[in-house]
Scaffold this motif. Structure first.
Motif, PDB file in Angstrom:
ATOM      1  N   GLU A   1     -24.229-122.108  -6.867  1.00 40.47           N
ATOM      2  CA  GLU A   1     -25.385-121.920  -7.756  1.00 40.47           C
ATOM      3  C   GLU A   1     -26.670-121.713  -6.952  1.00 40.47           C
ATOM      4  O   GLU A   1     -27.489-120.859  -7.295  1.00 40.47           O
ATOM      5  N   ALA A   2     -26.860-122.493  -5.900  1.00 39.25           N
ATOM      6  CA  ALA A   2     -28.062-122.355  -5.066  1.00 39.25           C
ATOM      7  C   ALA A   2     -28.092-120.995  -4.370  1.00 39.25           C
ATOM      8  O   ALA A   2     -29.149-120.367  -4.278  1.00 39.25           O
ATOM      9  N   LEU A   3     -26.940-120.528  -3.908  1.00 40.79           N
ATOM     10  CA  LEU A   3     -26.866-119.208  -3.272  1.00 40.79           C
ATOM     11  C   LEU A   3     -27.159-118.104  -4.290  1.00 40.79           C
ATOM     12  O   LEU A   3     -27.930-117.174  -3.999  1.00 40.79           O
ATOM     13  N   ARG A   4     -26.589-118.207  -5.477  1.00 39.79           N
ATOM     14  CA  ARG A   4     -26.852-117.202  -6.521  1.00 39.79           C
ATOM     15  C   ARG A   4     -28.326-117.183  -6.908  1.00 39.79           C
ATOM     16  O   ARG A   4     -28.918-116.115  -7.080  1.00 39.79           O
ATOM     17  N   ALA A   5     -28.926-118.360  -7.028  1.00 42.01           N
ATOM     18  CA  ALA A   5     -30.353-118.440  -7.393  1.00 42.01           C
ATOM     19  C   ALA A   5     -31.232-117.786  -6.334  1.00 42.01           C
ATOM     20  O   ALA A   5     -32.298-117.253  -6.653  1.00 42.01           O
ATOM     21  N   ALA A   6     -30.784-117.806  -5.076  1.00 38.31           N
ATOM     22  CA  ALA A   6     -31.533-117.196  -3.976  1.00 38.31           C
ATOM     23  C   ALA A   6     -31.105-115.738  -3.741  1.00 38.31           C
ATOM     24  O   ALA A   6     -31.537-115.120  -2.765  1.00 38.31           O
ATOM     25  N   HIS A   7     -30.235-115.220  -4.615  1.00 40.61           N
ATOM     26  CA  HIS A   7     -29.729-113.848  -4.514  1.00 40.61           C
ATOM     27  C   HIS A   7     -28.997-113.601  -3.194  1.00 40.61           C
ATOM     28  O   HIS A   7     -29.177-112.565  -2.568  1.00 40.61           O
ATOM     29  N   LYS A   8     -28.180-114.589  -2.801  1.00 45.59           N
ATOM     30  CA  LYS A   8     -27.384-114.500  -1.576  1.00 45.59           C
ATOM     31  C   LYS A   8     -25.907-114.405  -1.935  1.00 45.59           C
ATOM     32  O   LYS A   8     -25.485-114.864  -3.009  1.00 45.59           O
TER      33      LYS A   8
END
Length: 98
Positions: free
Chosen positions: A47-54
């Motif tokens: 989720e944190a990676l998706r939120a950062a567009h990674k």
């Protein structure tokens, strides 16, 4: 007869405390690989990676650096992708990119 019914409940209550997942320590930085060892962080990392567009591939999950902002579920925030290596700084120390 009542005493025998209470014993299994007491044992179950004691064992349930061991099943609880551990959380990260507030204000420390963690590699994704370290978070996976600390507790059940797979979905929070994604989720944190998706939120950062990674990307959410294995390298980004394990080699990214996250900040533990705390909360009841040990919330994390994406900081950066380490690329080469993300190093476990040890207990009560920040992890870091190398």
């Amino acid at each position: 007869m009542v005493r025998y019914a209470v014993l299994p409940l007491a044992i179950l209550a004691a064992l349930s405390s061991f099943a609880a997942a551990n959380n990260c320590k507030v204000n420390l930085k963690y590699c994704g690989a370290t978070l996976l060892r600390v507790g059940n962080y797979d979905e929070q990392i994604r989720e944190a990676l998706r939120a950062a567009h990674k990307p959410t591939d294995g390298d980004h999950i394990e080699k990214s650096l996250f900040f533990c902002s705390g909360g009841p579920n040990g919330e994390i925030e994406y900081l950066q992708f380490c690329g080469n290596r993300c190093v476990d700084g040890g207990a009560n120390h920040n992890d870091y990119c190398y």
